[in-house]
Design an enzyme around this catalytic site. Structure first.
Site, PDB file in Angstrom:
ATOM      1  N   ASP A 358     -86.380  -8.108 -15.076  1.00 38.16           N
ATOM      2  CA  ASP A 358     -85.897  -7.693 -15.192  1.00 38.16           C
ATOM      3  C   ASP A 358     -85.157  -7.704 -17.273  1.00 38.16           C
ATOM      4  OD1 ASP A 358     -85.623  -7.833 -12.276  1.00 38.16           O
ATOM      5  OD2 ASP A 358     -83.562  -7.250 -12.364  1.00 38.16           O
ATOM      6  N   GLU A 488     -90.633   0.124  -5.553  1.00 46.37           N
ATOM      7  CA  GLU A 488     -90.549  -1.369  -4.088  1.00 46.37           C
ATOM      8  C   GLU A 488     -90.114  -1.242  -2.321  1.00 46.37           C
ATOM      9  OE1 GLU A 488     -87.748  -4.216  -4.747  1.00 46.37           O
ATOM     10  OE2 GLU A 488     -88.752  -5.357  -5.446  1.00 46.37           O
TER      11      GLU A 488
HETATM   12  C1  BGC Z   1     -85.592  -4.322  -7.925  1.00 46.05           C
HETATM   13  C2  BGC Z   1     -86.459  -5.516  -8.825  1.00 46.05           C
HETATM   14  C3  BGC Z   1     -85.965  -6.402  -9.312  1.00 46.05           C
HETATM   15  C4  BGC Z   1     -84.905  -6.894  -9.100  1.00 46.05           C
HETATM   16  C5  BGC Z   1     -84.053  -7.816  -9.271  1.00 46.05           C
HETATM   17  C6  BGC Z   1     -84.698  -5.069  -6.810  1.00 46.05           C
HETATM   18  O1  BGC Z   1     -84.278  -4.732  -6.052  1.00 46.05           O
HETATM   19  O2  BGC Z   1     -86.108  -3.321  -7.080  1.00 46.05           O
HETATM   20  O3  BGC Z   1     -86.708  -3.813  -9.367  1.00 46.05           O
HETATM   21  O4  BGC Z   1     -86.309  -6.838  -9.964  1.00 46.05           O
HETATM   22  O5  BGC Z   1     -83.932  -6.422  -7.333  1.00 46.05           O
HETATM   23  O6  BGC Z   1     -83.054  -7.431 -10.312  1.00 46.05           O
END
Ligand code: BGC
Length: 769
Positions: A358, A488
């Site tokens: 992020d 994801e």
């Molecule tokens: C996201 C990731 C992110 C993480 C922390 C997750 O829900 O899919 O991309 O790095 O949250 O923000």
């Protein structure tokens, strides 16, 4: 969704007391100063549902990983920023009954987060069960001028019945983390002291051995006069307090000032913690509340001067963007290269306060444009300093020759994540870290950075990609097998388009940088080559071959890139056809069903198009946007901002505006029904991107700024400031014209609506639309 906050341009306002909203408001009204932060818990006792949270930057605990069947490569621990000592506590007892809003009748409740001035206040009248009515008016802040200090002014008016009021200001390190894997307490006691107007607790974290002294000093005024009642000290393990009792009559007004400090071994030698804490309290006492508050207001004024975005004609949008900017500035100040930005900042425990991709993918652009260059540079150095650990991490996974895989989640460079099954194949993070170097350079032109640090990191990452690919004899192409992209909701896929794209870009960029450093910083290049056994000719040739022969899944028929091989085998349903009662799907569907579906959690292919937009023509962008936006459920906070930028680019202004509201008011209106867990700090930088890169159309190519301002229907105008290579620009976008002010002495070349202009120092340019 839960909309209970009042609209206001500079304040977040809650009126009326609803116990259901306490956890959400604790997140939303959080305060911080980069060094520490806290949820908006009440000072007095509260026996209702609450998540108590005080956090100190850099102080964490490696909580042993909790998994079912252990597999090689799992991280040993999940790092979490610790819930630290409660320094705000003031227990209030009136005629032996405790003030507790969960048990009292509460009227006239109002809470205000003043973002312009950086303080939090609360006002209410409580009727205790014994009939005593008290009106309480509090104000507190974490100083951004003296960043070891916090201050509280706690005013109580005795309304109807007189009697005995007992005030007990305290510090309490006997706290827990709600997300502790084994219900363990992470702090061990060292000392507790209470005497006169002072109380302190020193405690040590298990395993990591961080020692923190939390100390407080208080003062009491009755009806405008400072009084010195005798206080009863009280200590127990990890707790220290001073308790004082006053006889009061109806109409009396008592003010308790409480100053507190957290001093940690992260910044000071252990043997000095107490003396530093006392010196800090001494400073607070001398300045006192009003002066500290005046300084706080002035410091925030400067911050706003640099980073404000103003929007005319749309209060909801205005409040939201300021809230996002305010929280970002409360979380990270960029003065310490050991610190980073956790997805929840100092507002909750989820994600452990650790560093994710992020930072590079979302936060860096905000700090690049709104803060001095060293702030973004420190974010880069954070990763550079962890390069050894990234190489170690890759080595553990079977890579060699200095290949680096940065962690998906980290505190100190080591990989640490609870949800390892999902995230371990998210190797795309390496790409974002490389891209951050490119972004920093194109923005600042700090080319020395490449020779001193950037190249070494890029080579290590490129070595990883070169070993992670496989040559497919069937396709006669290089393929990247078994990965998870940013989306994801797909795990262990082959040839995630985004990952292949960023890996290829990275190999090419590293070659460019090798070339640049070799020619322009030859000595440094030679010494680096020796240090890391780099054979430029052999390795760059290999990278070139891979980059030229990478496989990118696509559908010729639909004219789109495919998120991964075989994506179209999935049943193609659109988000608009999903039963609303099934959303968010991550709270309603089994994981198995989610993985089989075509639904996308967050921007993935579009993330790649966003990063490398200049590579694609508008039709290609539009076809991909239409296809993927229709399948994206935006169940990651990081998603809507990228879609906003692209929607604005495609002139889909209504959709862009809708997505902007979703990203910017995500927490204020609790779109995902989970704000009680903490705020989405890193996605707040995405909100900034939505306005500046989305509506403003800001891009930086070929050493020039490009602007393409578009204005949502609901807005009369908007303006933002950016820094660029030593200049400060203010862009004011109105319905019929764009004004650009250059507040520096430098002459600047910029392209507005595809036409190039030269803007002299301290001048203004107006372009009619
Ligand atoms: C996201 C990731 C992110 C993480 C922390 C997750 O829900 O899919 O991309 O790095 O949250 O923000």
């Amino acid at each position: 969704m839960n909309k209970y906050l009042k609209l206001d341009e500079w304040n977040i306002i809650e009126e009326g007391f609803n116990q259901e909203n306490v956890p959400s408001s604790e997140s939303i009204f959080s305060i911080g100063n980069g060094r520490m932060g806290q949820r908006a818990n009440f000072e007095e006792n509260y026996s209702g549902k609450t998540l108590q949270g005080n956090y100190i930057a850099g102080v964490y605990f490696p909580d042993k990983t909790k998994v079912g069947w252990w597999k090689n490569g799992y991280p040993e621990y999940f790092a979490k920023v610790l819930n630290a000592a409660n320094w705000i506590g003031i227990q209030v007892n009136m005629n032996d009954e405790a003030l507790d809003l969960a048990k009292n009748k509460v009227t006239n409740f109002k809470r205000v987060l003043n973002m312009r001035e950086g303080h939090l206040s609360r006002y209410f009248t409580a009727t205790l069960n014994n009939g005593c009515e008290l009106t309480v008016d509090t104000c507190r802040f974490l100083s951004i001028v003296d960043d070891n200090l916090g201050a509280i002014r706690y005013k109580i008016k005795v309304n109807n019945l007189g009697g005995k009021i007992t005030l007990t200001p305290y510090v309490d390190a006997d706290v827990v983390n709600e997300d502790s894997n084994y219900d363990e307490k992470f702090w061990e006691p060292i000392t507790e002291k209470a005497e006169g107007t002072l109380a302190l607790v020193t405690a040590k974290t298990k395993k990591t051995g961080f020692v923190v002294t939390t100390a407080m000093h208080y003062e009491v005024w009755v009806n405008g006069k400072k009084t010195e009642p005798t206080a009863k000290p009280a200590t127990r393990e990890k707790y220290a307090a001073c308790s004082l009792t006053l006889n009061v009559n109806p109409g009396d007004e008592i003010i308790l000032y409480k100053f507190a400090t957290n001093i940690s071994s992260f910044n000071h030698p252990i043997e000095k913690l107490e003396s530093v804490a006392l010196a800090e309290l001494d400073k607070a006492q001398k300045k006192h509340f009003e002066q500290m508050l005046t300084e706080q207001k002035a410091a925030w004024e400067t911050k706003w001067e640099e980073s404000d975005i103003s929007i005319e004609g749309d209060v909801a949008a205005q409040q939201a963007i300021r809230f996002n900017i305010f929280q970002l500035n409360q979380t990270y100040t960029g003065e310490d290269e050991r610190l980073n930005i956790g997805p929840k900042g100092f507002t909750g425990e989820k994600y452990g306060g650790s560093t994710y991709w992020d930072t590079e993918a979302y936060c860096l652009p905000f700090y690049l444009a709104t803060a001095d260059k060293h702030v973004a540079r420190n974010l880069l150095l954070y990763r550079y300093k962890q390069l050894d650990k990234a190489i170690e991490n890759a080595t553990k996974l079977g890579f060699n020759h200095g290949a680096a895989l940065f962690p998906m989640v980290t505190m100190n460079g080591e990989e640490c994540h609870n949800e390892w099954e999902i995230t371990f194949e998210e190797i795309h993070r390496n790409g974002a870290i490389a891209h951050a170097v490119y972004n920093y350079i194109r923005y600042t032109n700090d080319l020395n950075y490449l020779a001193d640090y950037g190249l070494e990191l890029l080579i290590a990452i490129s070595r990883f990609w070169a070993q992670r690919i496989t040559y497919s004899e069937t396709l006669k192409k290089y393929v990247m097998l078994g990965v998870t992209g940013p989306n994801e909701y797909e795990n262990n896929v082959d040839n995630n388009w985004y990952t292949n794209t960023i890996a290829t870009w990275c190999l090419n960029y590293t070659r460019e940088v090798v070339d640049y450093v070799q020619k322009n910083h030859t000595e440094k290049f030679l010494s680096l080559s020796q240090k890391i056994s780099f054979n430029a000719e052999v390795e760059t040739l290999k990278w070139k071959t891979i980059a030229e022969n990478m496989h990118f899944p696509e559908s010729k028929e639909l004219g789109i890139f495919l998120q991964q091989d075989n994506y179209l085998n999935k049943e193609q349903i659109l988000v608009k056809d999903l039963d609303p009662s099934q959303r968010p799907i991550n709270q309603n569907w089994s994981w198995d069903r989610i993985l089989r579906s075509c639904f996308i959690k967050q921007a993935d292919t579009l993330q790649g198009i966003y990063l490398f937009e200049e590579e694609y023509d508008v039709d290609t962008i539009e076809r991909n946007f239409n296809f993927y936006e229709a399948r994206t459920v935006h169940e990651s906070s990081l998603s809507p901002c990228v879609h906003t930028v692209l929607a604005a680019r495609l002139n889909k202004m209504e959709l862009a505006y809708e997505l902007y509201l979703r990203t910017s008011r995500l927490d204020l209106d609790d779109y995902n029904c989970e704000v009680g867990e903490g705020l989405h700090i890193t996605s707040m930088a995405g909100t900034w991107m939505s306005v500046v890169q989305g509506f403003g159309g800001l891009r930086v190519y070929n050493h020039k700024i490009y602007l393409n301002p578009r204005i949502p229907k609901a807005w009369d105008s908007y303006s933002f400031k950016i820094r660029f290579r030593g200049s400060v620009l203010k862009i004011n976008a109105l319905k019929n014209k764009v004004e650009v002010h250059n507040y520096s002495n430098n002459e600047l070349k910029l392209v507005i609506f595809e036409k190039e202009y030269t803007l002299n120092g301290n001048n203004k340019l107006t372009v009619e639309i």
